[in-house]
Design a protein around this motif. Structure first.
Motif, PDB file in Angstrom:
ATOM      1  N   GLU A   1      58.561 -86.623  58.467  1.00  8.98           N
ATOM      2  CA  GLU A   1      59.779 -87.416  58.599  1.00  8.98           C
ATOM      3  C   GLU A   1      60.177 -87.474  60.066  1.00  8.98           C
ATOM      4  N   GLU A   2      60.502 -88.677  60.525  1.00 11.75           N
ATOM      5  CA  GLU A   2      60.932 -88.849  61.913  1.00 11.75           C
ATOM      6  C   GLU A   2      62.359 -88.313  62.082  1.00 11.75           C
ATOM      7  N   LEU A   3      62.550 -87.522  63.132  1.00 12.46           N
ATOM      8  CA  LEU A   3      63.857 -86.900  63.384  1.00 12.46           C
ATOM      9  C   LEU A   3      64.439 -87.373  64.711  1.00 12.46           C
ATOM     10  N   TYR A   4      65.774 -87.344  64.789  1.00 13.52           N
ATOM     11  CA  TYR A   4      66.456 -87.764  66.011  1.00 13.52           C
ATOM     12  C   TYR A   4      66.201 -86.769  67.147  1.00 13.52           C
ATOM     13  N   PRO A   5      65.864 -87.272  68.324  1.00  7.87           N
ATOM     14  CA  PRO A   5      65.721 -86.391  69.488  1.00  7.87           C
ATOM     15  C   PRO A   5      67.092 -86.063  70.060  1.00  7.87           C
ATOM     16  N   ASP A   6      67.127 -85.163  71.029  1.00 14.55           N
ATOM     17  CA  ASP A   6      68.374 -84.822  71.721  1.00 14.55           C
ATOM     18  C   ASP A   6      68.438 -85.666  72.986  1.00 14.55           C
ATOM     19  N   PHE A   7      69.161 -86.782  72.903  1.00 11.26           N
ATOM     20  CA  PHE A   7      69.216 -87.694  74.038  1.00 11.26           C
ATOM     21  C   PHE A   7      69.876 -87.063  75.260  1.00 11.26           C
ATOM     22  N   VAL A   8      70.797 -86.143  75.009  1.00 13.12           N
ATOM     23  CA  VAL A   8      71.553 -85.530  76.109  1.00 13.12           C
ATOM     24  C   VAL A   8      70.695 -84.512  76.853  1.00 13.12           C
ATOM     25  N   GLN A   9      70.202 -83.515  76.118  1.00 14.31           N
ATOM     26  CA  GLN A   9      69.417 -82.446  76.747  1.00 14.31           C
ATOM     27  C   GLN A   9      68.103 -82.957  77.336  1.00 14.31           C
TER      28      GLN A   9
ATOM     29  N   ALA B   1      74.414 -89.118  66.150  1.00  9.57           N
ATOM     30  CA  ALA B   1      73.401 -88.526  65.257  1.00  9.57           C
ATOM     31  C   ALA B   1      73.005 -87.155  65.779  1.00  9.57           C
ATOM     32  N   LYS B   2      73.102 -86.159  64.921  1.00  7.47           N
ATOM     33  CA  LYS B   2      72.766 -84.797  65.318  1.00  7.47           C
ATOM     34  C   LYS B   2      71.270 -84.686  65.622  1.00  7.47           C
ATOM     35  N   PRO B   3      70.904 -84.075  66.753  1.00 10.84           N
ATOM     36  CA  PRO B   3      69.482 -83.875  67.066  1.00 10.84           C
ATOM     37  C   PRO B   3      68.777 -83.110  65.944  1.00 10.84           C
ATOM     38  N   GLY B   4      67.633 -83.614  65.514  1.00  9.61           N
ATOM     39  CA  GLY B   4      66.895 -82.964  64.426  1.00  9.61           C
ATOM     40  C   GLY B   4      67.202 -83.537  63.068  1.00  9.61           C
ATOM     41  N   SER B   5      68.196 -84.427  62.989  1.00 11.08           N
ATOM     42  CA  SER B   5      68.509 -85.059  61.697  1.00 11.08           C
ATOM     43  C   SER B   5      67.538 -86.211  61.447  1.00 11.08           C
ATOM     44  N   LYS B   6      67.412 -86.590  60.181  1.00 11.10           N
ATOM     45  CA  LYS B   6      66.448 -87.609  59.787  1.00 11.10           C
ATOM     46  C   LYS B   6      66.867 -88.993  60.264  1.00 11.10           C
ATOM     47  N   ILE B   7      65.911 -89.756  60.775  1.00 17.73           N
ATOM     48  CA  ILE B   7      66.165 -91.114  61.222  1.00 17.73           C
ATOM     49  C   ILE B   7      66.194 -92.040  60.009  1.00 17.73           C
ATOM     50  N   VAL B   8      67.268 -92.825  59.896  1.00 15.28           N
ATOM     51  CA  VAL B   8      67.405 -93.773  58.788  1.00 15.28           C
ATOM     52  C   VAL B   8      67.603 -95.165  59.371  1.00 15.28           C
ATOM     53  N   SER B   9      66.754 -96.086  58.969  1.00 14.27           N
ATOM     54  CA  SER B   9      66.853 -97.458  59.474  1.00 14.27           C
ATOM     55  C   SER B   9      68.103 -98.158  58.937  1.00 14.27           C
TER      56      SER B   9
END
Length: 235
Positions: free
Chosen positions: A170-178, A216-224
């Motif tokens: 499952e694709e997960l959200y990256p941490d855009f900030v860090q 979106a919290k980093p590590g959470s599932k990406i939903v289209s």
């Protein structure tokens, strides 16, 4: 006349020297080939122990040993090698052995192993393999078997079926900030996953156009077809 004889003598010297050099080069070439290459010997019909001894004596290494159903040879005898007999290859090449085993196959513990390697081995034994994806909370490496059916120790014959379970990725959200993503990179990310991007600007001590927050919290599932809000510094 003496001049022509002298030229003829020089030509003969060059011809003889050239031939000697060519023969020497050929000898060295053959010698180098003999030192680095070897032909896979015929070990079919031998016991695993004898086949191993012959291969090692010829400079080869023993790889995996597979048990296969084969009515032509008695149990324990080599049915084939991989590479096969007659192949010229480098010394040190790993050679796999296929041993006759006309009895039923006992299921091993495949968990943690690469499913492609296991599938190949089982199919060679005549066993039907089905691979299924399954979601797991614990993270596993790609292609790794996490469950299997039937259980370890089950006896199988040719034509029986094994189910291998691998993790559903499952694709997960990256941490855009860090990870210090740029706005253009986030825009491209959202285009890829069909996500609606909302950009908010706030004053902060960070440099202008630096991403300082995300919805979106980093590590959470990406939903289209959902919204993603990023907060960007005004500087």
């Amino acid at each position: 006349m003496k001049k022509y004889r002298f030229l003829l003598l020089i030509c003969l010297v060059f011809i003889i020297t050239g031939c000697s050099f060519s023969v020497e080069v050929s000898k060295k070439s053959i010698s180098n080939k003999d030192n680095t290459s070897e032909t896979i010997p015929n070990i079919v019909g031998l016991t695993e122990e004898d086949a191993t001894s012959i291969l090692e004596l010829n400079g080869f290494e023993i790889g995996e040993v597979f048990l296969i159903n084969n009515d032509k040879y008695e149990d324990g005898l080599v049915v084939k090698s991989e590479p096969e007999f007659g192949v010229v290859t480098k010394k040190g090449t790993v050679v796999n052995l296929y041993i006759a085993s006309n009895s039923s196959y006992e299921v091993e513990d495949f968990t943690g192993k690469n499913y492609i390697e296991v599938k190949t081995k089982l199919e060679y034994l005549g066993i039907i393999v089905e691979v299924r994806e399954k979601s797991y909370i614990t993270l596993y490496e790609d292609l790794t078997i996490v469950e299997q059916e039937p259980s370890v120790g089950t006896k199988l014959n040719e034509g029986d079926k094994v189910i291998l379970y691998i993790p559903k990725l499952e694709e997960l959200y990256p941490d855009f900030v860090q990870e210090e993503w740029k706005i253009s990179e986030v825009e491209e990310f959202c285009d890829t996953y069909n996500i609606n991007l909302i950009i908010k600007y706030e004053k902060s001590s960070k440099l202008e156009d630096t991403i300082i927050g995300q919805s979106a919290k980093p590590g959470s599932k990406i939903v289209s077809n959902t919204n993603l809000t990023i907060t960007v510094s005004r500087g």
